[in-house]
Each structure stands twice: as structure tokens, then as C-alpha cells.
Scaffold this active site. Structure first.
Site, PDB file in Angstrom:
ATOM      1  N   LEU A  24      40.826  32.984  49.463  1.00  0.00           N
ATOM      2  CA  LEU A  24      41.767  33.242  48.361  1.00  0.00           C
ATOM      3  C   LEU A  24      41.700  34.684  47.889  1.00  0.00           C
ATOM      4  O   LEU A  24      42.660  35.227  47.359  1.00  0.00           O
ATOM      5  CB  LEU A  24      41.432  32.339  47.167  1.00  0.00           C
ATOM      6  N   GLU A  26      38.929  38.512  47.857  1.00  0.00           N
ATOM      7  CA  GLU A  26      37.703  39.159  48.293  1.00  0.00           C
ATOM      8  C   GLU A  26      37.412  40.355  47.401  1.00  0.00           C
ATOM      9  O   GLU A  26      38.324  41.119  47.073  1.00  0.00           O
ATOM     10  CB  GLU A  26      37.890  39.648  49.734  1.00  0.00           C
ATOM     11  N   SER A  30      31.694  39.634  46.711  1.00  0.00           N
ATOM     12  CA  SER A  30      31.952  38.205  46.866  1.00  0.00           C
ATOM     13  C   SER A  30      33.258  37.918  47.609  1.00  0.00           C
ATOM     14  O   SER A  30      34.120  38.787  47.735  1.00  0.00           O
ATOM     15  CB  SER A  30      32.026  37.562  45.477  1.00  0.00           C
ATOM     16  N   THR A  31      33.325  36.698  48.088  1.00  0.00           N
ATOM     17  CA  THR A  31      34.561  36.185  48.679  1.00  0.00           C
ATOM     18  C   THR A  31      34.880  34.880  47.974  1.00  0.00           C
ATOM     19  O   THR A  31      33.972  34.108  47.649  1.00  0.00           O
ATOM     20  CB  THR A  31      34.356  35.898  50.182  1.00  0.00           C
ATOM     21  N   VAL A  32      36.159  34.666  47.692  1.00  0.00           N
ATOM     22  CA  VAL A  32      36.555  33.409  47.040  1.00  0.00           C
ATOM     23  C   VAL A  32      37.313  32.560  48.051  1.00  0.00           C
ATOM     24  O   VAL A  32      38.256  33.028  48.697  1.00  0.00           O
ATOM     25  CB  VAL A  32      37.430  33.674  45.799  1.00  0.00           C
ATOM     26  N   LYS A  47      33.364  30.515  44.942  1.00  0.00           N
ATOM     27  CA  LYS A  47      33.139  31.964  44.953  1.00  0.00           C
ATOM     28  C   LYS A  47      31.750  32.222  45.520  1.00  0.00           C
ATOM     29  O   LYS A  47      30.737  31.817  44.945  1.00  0.00           O
ATOM     30  CB  LYS A  47      33.263  32.515  43.530  1.00  0.00           C
ATOM     31  N   ASP A 140      37.140  44.416  31.948  1.00  0.00           N
ATOM     32  CA  ASP A 140      37.966  44.607  33.144  1.00  0.00           C
ATOM     33  C   ASP A 140      39.082  43.569  33.196  1.00  0.00           C
ATOM     34  O   ASP A 140      39.384  43.029  34.255  1.00  0.00           O
ATOM     35  CB  ASP A 140      37.072  44.527  34.386  1.00  0.00           C
TER      36      ASP A 140
HETATM   37  P1  ATP Z   1      33.981  40.505  41.657  1.00  0.00           P
HETATM   38  O1  ATP Z   1      34.848  41.499  40.899  1.00  0.00           O
HETATM   39  O2  ATP Z   1      33.024  39.771  40.766  1.00  0.00           O
HETATM   40  O3  ATP Z   1      33.412  41.054  42.914  1.00  0.00           O
HETATM   41  P2  ATP Z   1      36.033  39.213  43.187  1.00  0.00           P
HETATM   42  O4  ATP Z   1      37.102  40.251  43.041  1.00  0.00           O
HETATM   43  O5  ATP Z   1      35.407  39.002  44.524  1.00  0.00           O
HETATM   44  O6  ATP Z   1      34.965  39.339  42.052  1.00  0.00           O
HETATM   45  P3  ATP Z   1      37.534  37.291  41.701  1.00  0.00           P
HETATM   46  O7  ATP Z   1      38.142  38.453  40.958  1.00  0.00           O
HETATM   47  O8  ATP Z   1      36.851  36.235  40.919  1.00  0.00           O
HETATM   48  O9  ATP Z   1      36.553  37.792  42.817  1.00  0.00           O
HETATM   49  O10 ATP Z   1      38.656  36.632  42.591  1.00  0.00           O
HETATM   50  C1  ATP Z   1      39.405  37.363  43.530  1.00  0.00           C
HETATM   51  C2  ATP Z   1      40.748  36.652  43.739  1.00  0.00           C
HETATM   52  O11 ATP Z   1      40.502  35.335  44.278  1.00  0.00           O
HETATM   53  C3  ATP Z   1      41.530  36.419  42.455  1.00  0.00           C
HETATM   54  O12 ATP Z   1      42.337  37.534  42.110  1.00  0.00           O
HETATM   55  C4  ATP Z   1      42.377  35.205  42.840  1.00  0.00           C
HETATM   56  O13 ATP Z   1      43.511  35.597  43.565  1.00  0.00           O
HETATM   57  C5  ATP Z   1      41.436  34.415  43.741  1.00  0.00           C
HETATM   58  N1  ATP Z   1      40.692  33.419  42.939  1.00  0.00           N
HETATM   59  C6  ATP Z   1      39.544  33.616  42.273  1.00  0.00           C
HETATM   60  N2  ATP Z   1      39.159  32.512  41.629  1.00  0.00           N
HETATM   61  C7  ATP Z   1      40.104  31.584  41.864  1.00  0.00           C
HETATM   62  C8  ATP Z   1      40.316  30.224  41.427  1.00  0.00           C
HETATM   63  N3  ATP Z   1      39.446  29.625  40.626  1.00  0.00           N
HETATM   64  N4  ATP Z   1      41.423  29.568  41.859  1.00  0.00           N
HETATM   65  C9  ATP Z   1      42.317  30.190  42.666  1.00  0.00           C
HETATM   66  N5  ATP Z   1      42.195  31.476  43.104  1.00  0.00           N
HETATM   67  C10 ATP Z   1      41.106  32.163  42.704  1.00  0.00           C
END
Ligand code: ATP
Length: 288
Positions: A24, A26, A30-32, A47, A140
Site C-alpha cells: 500500500l 513505502e 517501513s513498508t505498509v 506496517k 508532519d
Molecule cells: P514512516 O514515515 O513512519 O516511515 P511510511 O511512510 O512508511 O511511514 P505510512 O505513512 O504510515 O508509512 O503509510 C504510507 C502509505 O501507506 C500511506 O500514505 C497510505 O497510502 C498507505 N497506508 C498506511 N496505512 C494504511 C492503512 N491503515 N490503510 C490503508 N492504507 C494505508
């Protein structure tokens, strides 16, 4: 919502009891994933935070995020069901938000009507009230960190990502964090002392983008040069660049809240309470 298929979801479990379906999102740490519980079939967002990418400071920030999210159950804050450690990672099992993030929503639909923007702001206000009561500054807030329950304008909005990117010093932001500084308050961009008013600036930038379809301030597209130019643009701005097409249809209260949230000087900027009780948020919907 755009997703990427998991590289090989028949591999032995990478996500504990969850089968990974698709990627979803990255970030740097982390990767979601969209994932499904093997037994119950519950669809969640998983996540995966790579512990090897975290220094001690970031690890303690992750612990804070886990503590906070575990203690909160609010419709406008993404729900954390559980977390576990596996494969050198911490996995956060989060409620799945089928509407994706607000950045994709705006890209797809463009600007929204004033009463939709108001509904979104009321929901952000409800979420920020919880943050406030826990003395948490997000720092942020941006459309990428705001998730939608469904991809529609009557969606429930959920603030997400209380973790790592906001814990990185802004001077390291360019190197370590994928993402945009376009919604960051000027005092954060200048590495100055800041307080909860930084979130008010971000809320103002998000409201502005909802009403106009573009953010109030930009920097260069090259992120390396974005910071100084963005700051320069903010500092030299005499008048917010509202779309001349839509401005006449906006209620003065709407323009007022947006402008006062985007005050350069934090002392002039609306506080959380002033935002929360502003007439624009309290007024009953009037079609625009
Ligand atoms: P970090 O900034 O902590 O490294 P990240 O950028 O890897 O985090 P998130 O910002 O939490 O992670 O999520 C990245 C993207 O993943 C979000 O913009 C969204 O599109 C998708 N995503 C995150 N959490 C969810 C969720 N609970 N349900 C659906 N999509 C999600």
C-alpha cells in the site's frame, strides 16, 4: 487505490498470522501491506518497520508511537489492533482504510466543495483534540498521512503515521525521509523551537489545498532545493494564492480560518482551541 502485488505471498510467513496481499505504501523505515488474517480473514494494513534502519532515538520514537496508538480508540485516529516482532521487523496491525490517503483523493477528485472541506476539518479537529489531550504534536501532518475509510467525500478521515518521519530532525529530512515538506510550518523548516501551533499550520495548508486543488506554497520539485525556496516563498507571501475561480464562492469565514491558520508568525496563528471553535467549523452546512 493503486497497489503493488506482494513479491511472493506464498513464501513462508513474513507477517506472522497474516498473509500479505499487496503493497500500500513505502517509507524510509517501513513498508505498509494490505494483508489478511489467515484464520479470521480480517483484512488489515500491516506496517512493517525494519528495525535495522532505526537508530536508538528512532527506536524509542517507535515505542512512543506504539504506546500512544495502543491507548487510543477514536474514529479519526487509525486503530492499532496489535503489534508483534518477526523477521527483524516490528509489524503494526492497523485497521485497513479502503479509501487510501487524502493526497491520492485530491489528485483524483481535485478540489472539494466548501462543506466537504468543513466536514474534513471537523474530523481533523476531533483527532487533534485527542492528540492535544495527550500533549502530542504530530509535526508532519500532510495529506499522505490522512487516510480515508472509503474513497468518497463522506469518508471517515483518520490521522495515521505518528512515528518516525516526524521524529527525524528537519535537517536530516531530505536524506532520510521520503515525502514532502510542503505542509511543514515555517518554524519547523527553520529548525526553530516549535509548539503545537505547527500542526495548525499544516491543517491550514491541507484546508487550502482542499479548497483550491493545490497547496498554498511550493518549493522546487527537487527536494534538495525545496526547503530554502519553500521557506522563501512563505516569507515573501503577501496574499495567499486562492484560486480566483473559486474564491468568490467561498464564505468569508472559510477564508478567515484558512488565512489565520497560515499565519507566518505562530503568535498570530490560530491555537487549537481557536481553530476548534472557529465559526467556520461550528456553522451548519450551507451549500456552495
Ligand atoms: P514512516 O514515515 O513512519 O516511515 P511510511 O511512510 O512508511 O511511514 P505510512 O505513512 O504510515 O508509512 O503509510 C504510507 C502509505 O501507506 C500511506 O500514505 C497510505 O497510502 C498507505 N497506508 C498506511 N496505512 C494504511 C492503512 N491503515 N490503510 C490503508 N492504507 C494505508
Amino acid at each position: 487505490m493503486e497497489t503493488e502485488t506482494a513479491p511472493d505471498n506464498t513464501e513462508p510467513v513474513k507477517g506472522g498470522d497474516y498473509v500479505l496481499e499487496s503493497k500500500l505504501g513505502e517509507g524510509s523505515f517501513s513498508t505498509v501491506w494490505k494483508a489478511e488474517h489467515r484464520l479470521s480473514g480480517q483484512v488489515v494494513a500491516l506496517k512493517q518497520v525494519y528495525l535495522s534502519r532505526l537508530n536508538r532515538h528512532l527506536r524509542s520514537c517507535l515505542d512512543c508511537e506504539l504506546n500512544f496508538l495502543s491507548s487510543v480508540n477514536h474514529p479519526n485516529i487509525v486503530r492499532l489492533f496489535e503489534f508483534f516482532q518477526a523477521e527483524g521487523s516490528i509489524f503494526l496491525v492497523l485497521e485497513f482504510c479502503a479509501g487510501g490517503n487524502l493526497a491520492s483523493f485530491i489528485r483524483l477528485h481535485g478540489r472539494v466543495q466548501e462543506q466537504i472541506a468543513r466536514g474534513f476539518m471537523q474530523q481533523l479537529g476531533a483527532a487533534l483534540e485527542v492528540l492535544n489531550s495527550h500533549h502530542i504534536i504530530h509535526r508532519d501532518l500532510k495529506p499522505e498521512n490522512i487516510l480515508l475509510s472509503v474513497p468518497k467525500d463522506d469518508a471517515v478521515l483518520k490521522i495515521s503515521d505518528f512515528g518516525l518521519s516526524r521524529s527525524v530532525h528537519p535537517s536530516d529530512y531530505v536524506e532520510t525521509v521520503c515525502g514532502t515538506p510542503l505542509y511543514m510550518a515555517p518554524e519547523v523548516l527553520q529548525f526553530q523551537r516549535y509548539d503545537e501551533k505547527v500542526d495548525m499550520w499544516s491543517v491550514g495548508a491541507i484546508l487550502f489545498e482542499l479548497l483550491n486543488g493545490y497547496p498554498p506554497f511550493r518549493g522546487r520539485t527537487n527536494v534538495q532545493f525545496c526547503f530554502p525556496q519553500l521557506l522563501q516563498n512563505i516569507k515573501t507571501c503577501k496574499c495567499l494564492p486562492f484560486s480566483q475561480l473559486y474564491l468568490p464562492s467561498l464564505h468569508p469565514d472559510c477564508v478567515d480560518i484558512c488565512s489565520r491558520l497560515l499565519s507566518l508568525n505562530p503568535a498570530d496563528r490560530l491555537s487549537f482551541n481557536e481553530f476548534y471553535w472557529h465559526i467556520f467549523l461550528r456553522r451548519k452546512g450551507v451549500a456552495t
